[in-house]
Write an enzyme that holds these catalytic residues in place. Structure first.
Site, PDB file in Angstrom:
ATOM      1  N   PRO A 153      50.874  27.321  51.001  1.00 26.92           N
ATOM      2  CA  PRO A 153      52.748  26.154  50.861  1.00 26.92           C
ATOM      3  C   PRO A 153      53.454  27.442  50.414  1.00 26.92           C
ATOM      4  CG  PRO A 153      51.648  24.507  50.159  1.00 26.92           C
ATOM      5  CD  PRO A 153      50.028  25.642  50.293  1.00 26.92           C
ATOM      6  N   TYR A 174      58.593  37.245  41.340  1.00 27.56           N
ATOM      7  CA  TYR A 174      58.846  36.083  41.695  1.00 27.56           C
ATOM      8  C   TYR A 174      57.372  36.291  42.615  1.00 27.56           C
ATOM      9  CZ  TYR A 174      59.629  31.529  44.305  1.00 27.56           C
ATOM     10  OH  TYR A 174      59.283  31.009  44.709  1.00 27.56           O
ATOM     11  N   LYS A 183      47.529  18.061  46.045  1.00 27.83           N
ATOM     12  CA  LYS A 183      47.523  19.592  46.119  1.00 27.83           C
ATOM     13  C   LYS A 183      47.685  19.931  45.131  1.00 27.83           C
ATOM     14  CE  LYS A 183      49.133  24.004  47.152  1.00 27.83           C
ATOM     15  NZ  LYS A 183      50.657  24.900  46.033  1.00 27.83           N
ATOM     16  N   TYR A 241      58.065  18.536  47.915  1.00 28.04           N
ATOM     17  CA  TYR A 241      57.746  18.589  46.530  1.00 28.04           C
ATOM     18  C   TYR A 241      58.429  16.853  46.128  1.00 28.04           C
ATOM     19  CZ  TYR A 241      56.772  22.331  44.372  1.00 28.04           C
ATOM     20  OH  TYR A 241      55.450  24.186  43.684  1.00 28.04           O
ATOM     21  N   ARG A 274      41.051  36.275  48.176  1.00 28.39           N
ATOM     22  CA  ARG A 274      41.347  38.217  49.194  1.00 28.39           C
ATOM     23  C   ARG A 274      40.408  38.344  50.159  1.00 28.39           C
ATOM     24  NH1 ARG A 274      44.537  35.450  46.716  1.00 28.39           N
ATOM     25  NH2 ARG A 274      46.218  36.367  45.369  1.00 28.39           N
ATOM     26  N   HIS A 303      48.128  26.653  41.376  1.00 32.29           N
ATOM     27  CA  HIS A 303      48.921  27.356  41.620  1.00 32.29           C
ATOM     28  C   HIS A 303      49.438  28.311  42.080  1.00 32.29           C
ATOM     29  CE1 HIS A 303      53.342  25.213  42.418  1.00 32.29           C
ATOM     30  NE2 HIS A 303      54.154  26.342  42.780  1.00 32.29           N
ATOM     31  N   THR A 309      52.991  18.643  46.393  1.00 32.92           N
ATOM     32  CA  THR A 309      52.598  19.043  45.293  1.00 32.92           C
ATOM     33  C   THR A 309      52.509  18.235  44.185  1.00 32.92           C
ATOM     34  OG1 THR A 309      52.564  20.831  46.614  1.00 32.92           O
ATOM     35  CG2 THR A 309      52.697  21.127  44.396  1.00 32.92           C
ATOM     36  N   SER A 340      56.451  24.877  53.666  1.00 29.88           N
ATOM     37  CA  SER A 340      56.406  24.653  52.114  1.00 29.88           C
ATOM     38  C   SER A 340      57.766  23.688  51.961  1.00 29.88           C
ATOM     39  CB  SER A 340      57.036  25.453  50.706  1.00 29.88           C
ATOM     40  OG  SER A 340      57.807  25.445  50.051  1.00 29.88           O
TER      41      SER A 340
HETATM   42  C1  FNR Z   1      53.358  28.987  45.624  1.00 25.61           C
HETATM   43  N1  FNR Z   1      52.767  28.398  45.631  1.00 25.61           N
HETATM   44  C2  FNR Z   1      53.863  27.056  46.711  1.00 25.61           C
HETATM   45  N2  FNR Z   1      52.669  26.159  46.059  1.00 25.61           N
HETATM   46  C3  FNR Z   1      53.912  24.967  46.574  1.00 25.61           C
HETATM   47  O1  FNR Z   1      53.041  23.641  46.813  1.00 25.61           O
HETATM   48  N3  FNR Z   1      54.833  25.177  46.822  1.00 25.61           N
HETATM   49  C4  FNR Z   1      55.332  26.024  47.108  1.00 25.61           C
HETATM   50  O2  FNR Z   1      57.194  26.218  47.405  1.00 25.61           O
HETATM   51  C5  FNR Z   1      55.039  27.107  46.580  1.00 25.61           C
HETATM   52  N4  FNR Z   1      55.764  27.853  46.684  1.00 25.61           N
HETATM   53  C6  FNR Z   1      55.246  29.415  46.151  1.00 25.61           C
HETATM   54  C7  FNR Z   1      55.515  30.991  45.897  1.00 25.61           C
HETATM   55  C8  FNR Z   1      55.287  31.703  45.892  1.00 25.61           C
HETATM   56  C9  FNR Z   1      55.743  33.275  45.725  1.00 25.61           C
HETATM   57  C10 FNR Z   1      54.133  31.678  45.751  1.00 25.61           C
HETATM   58  C11 FNR Z   1      52.905  33.131  44.783  1.00 25.61           C
HETATM   59  C12 FNR Z   1      52.928  30.725  45.647  1.00 25.61           C
HETATM   60  C13 FNR Z   1      52.184  28.056  45.536  1.00 25.61           C
HETATM   61  C14 FNR Z   1      50.869  28.514  46.123  1.00 25.61           C
HETATM   62  O3  FNR Z   1      50.867  27.082  47.573  1.00 25.61           O
HETATM   63  C15 FNR Z   1      49.310  28.526  46.356  1.00 25.61           C
HETATM   64  O4  FNR Z   1      48.432  27.798  45.565  1.00 25.61           O
HETATM   65  C16 FNR Z   1      48.575  29.461  45.635  1.00 25.61           C
HETATM   66  O5  FNR Z   1      50.210  31.333  45.378  1.00 25.61           O
HETATM   67  C17 FNR Z   1      47.751  30.213  45.611  1.00 25.61           C
HETATM   68  O6  FNR Z   1      47.106  31.021  44.805  1.00 25.61           O
HETATM   69  P1  FNR Z   1      47.468  33.140  45.065  1.00 25.61           P
HETATM   70  O7  FNR Z   1      46.314  32.888  47.112  1.00 25.61           O
HETATM   71  O8  FNR Z   1      48.526  33.392  45.529  1.00 25.61           O
HETATM   72  O9  FNR Z   1      45.808  33.786  44.633  1.00 25.61           O
HETATM   73  C1  LAC Z   2      56.363  28.618  42.758  1.00 26.08           C
HETATM   74  C2  LAC Z   2      57.453  27.010  43.357  1.00 26.08           C
HETATM   75  C3  LAC Z   2      58.916  27.159  44.173  1.00 26.08           C
HETATM   76  O1  LAC Z   2      55.261  28.668  42.951  1.00 26.08           O
HETATM   77  O2  LAC Z   2      55.857  25.898  43.873  1.00 26.08           O
HETATM   78  O3  LAC Z   2      57.313  29.301  42.762  1.00 26.08           O
END
Ligand code: FNR
Ligand code: LAC
Length: 384
Positions: free
Chosen positions: A102, A49, A254, A154, A313, A278, A180, A131
């Site tokens: 987030p 996940y 976003k 959301y 990174r 995302h 988002t 988030s």
């Molecule tokens: C996310 N992302 C995300 N985005 C958002 O708007 N709400 C959320 O709750 C989540 N939850 C979430 C969970 C997990 C486990 C991950 C890995 C990502 C997306 C996040 O905000 C972002 O767009 C990406 O993670 C950016 O990419 P990198 O830095 O992971 O490569």
């Molecule tokens: C995710 C959702 C929670 O990327 O945005 O897992």
């Protein structure tokens, strides 16, 4: 004149908070070094996940690869003393442009969850975007924060619930709402499916706990996805516009990837744009965010600030994104890697590394201020 020997730049060593003798944390010197030990520590289904992506992970990989293909084009002998990394967005000045993206459920990676993250964000003066699906309430995170917080929203099926979330964010001191817009449905989470990922019972979306739970759509084999309640109730720009009118807080969209969506977002009241796919977790097979960014910057034409996430990174990645039109970047998965390995210390170290690397890259490119960062900082030659 002989070469002057530069003193080696030492990342501060973090104490090993893990009694696990398999892990040698003394070798951690970069953000990427956190990934392998994090994977080792976490249950495989939780890893599927937290680190996973949609379908074949092509978009996620592309975010990383396209970032690597870009080359900085440094300038020599330009003194950068007195430089600073501050950036001004929405009338507010941030000491550096590295924000926390987030992400849901930080307690999946560490029992302290978002409290660990916000402590690190405070120490490193990073803006944290909390988030909707945080595993601690937005109020408890805000109570522990001494750094700017934005709330990621959301849009919920019920307008009264969505509005209540916005009111709670206002009341607890969040300074912007990040809506988002790229995830009306979840995306093909094949890695999660293969590992049978379920949110464990001790973790929940605390912000949503006060409200009646939304019915889960179960799709039968002959049901049309288009007619499912998920798709019928998916939010649109009308919902965004309605909501943006209910509050004085700035609204930021976003998940913009197509330049043709920029005007819709601005018409709906967006005061900022986050270029994001995302992290490749929703639709696979899209462009990398760093590829989409210049097109979006052109469509925005300086009217509102732009942020970008996906594949940041290194400090040099931050500079690349800024060169293509972003004013700040956000970091997603590495925050979980830091949390899993060393809780708050791990996240703080990751932010510290990125910040130090950015400062070093600025000095080596002869840049004193982020306002001097232009596309001329990128070489036209790309790695194949
Ligand atoms: C996310 N992302 C995300 N985005 C958002 O708007 N709400 C959320 O709750 C989540 N939850 C979430 C969970 C997990 C486990 C991950 C890995 C990502 C997306 C996040 O905000 C972002 O767009 C990406 O993670 C950016 O990419 P990198 O830095 O992971 O490569
Ligand atoms: C995710 C959702 C929670 O990327 O945005 O897992």
């Amino acid at each position: 004149m002989p070469h002057q020997t530069l003193p080696p730049v030492q990342a501060p060593k973090i104490p090993n908070p893990n009694p696990n003798p398999v892990l040698d944390l003394s070798a951690i010197a970069s953000v990427g070094d956190y990934e392998a030990p994090a994977k080792q520590l976490l249950d495989p289904s939780i890893w599927a996940y937290l680190d996973g992506a949609a379908a074949d992970g092509i978009t996620h990989e592309r975010n990383l690869q396209e970032m690597e293909r870009l080359a900085l084009w440094p300038r020599a002998m330009r003194n950068a003393s007195g430089g600073d990394m501050s950036t001004t967005l929405l009338g507010q000045t941030f000491p550096h442009p590295i924000f926390i993206a987030p992400t849901a459920y930080h307690q999946l990676a560490h029992p302290d969850g978002e409290l660990a993250t916000v402590t690190a964000a405070t120490a490193l003066q990073s803006c944290m975007v909390v988030s909707t699906l945080s595993s601690l309430s937005m109020e408890s995170i805000a109570a522990a924060a001494q750094t700017p917080l934005w709330f990621q929203l959301y849009i919920q099926r019920r307008r009264d619930v969505t509005l209540d979330l916005v009111r709670r964010a206002e009341q607890s001191g969040y300074q912007a709402i990040v809506v988002t817009v790229d995830a009306p449905v979840e995306g093909m989470r094949n890695a999660q499916q293969r590992h049978g990922f379920r949110i464990p019972p001790h973790v929940r979306a605390e912000n949503l706990a006060p409200y009646p739970s939304e019915p889960q759509a179960v799709l039968g084999i002959s049901d049309s996805f288009f007619e499912s309640s998920l798709v019928r109730n998916a939010p649109t720009w009308d919902d965004f516009a309605w909501l943006a009118n209910q509050t004085k807080l700035p609204f930021i969209a976003k998940g913009i990837l197509h330049p043709l969506d920029v005007q819709s977002a601005l018409d709906a009241g967006a005061q900022g744009i986050i270029v994001s796919n995302h992290g490749g977790r929703v639709l696979d097979a899209t462009p990398a965010t760093i590829e989409a960014l210049p097109y979006i910057a052109e469509a925005v034409g300086g009217r509102v600030p732009i942020l970008m996430d996906g594949g940041i990174r290194r400090g040099t990645d931050v500079l690349k994104a800024l060169a293509l039109g972003a004013q700040a970047v956000m970091v997603g998965r590495p925050i979980f890697h830091g949390l899993a390995v060393a809780g708050s210390t791990g996240v703080a170290h990751i932010l510290h590394l990125l910040r130090t690397e950015l400062a070093m890259a600025m000095v080596l490119c002869g840049i004193r201020s982020l306002s001097q960062v232009t596309p001329a900082l990128l070489s036209p030659v790309k790695r194949r």
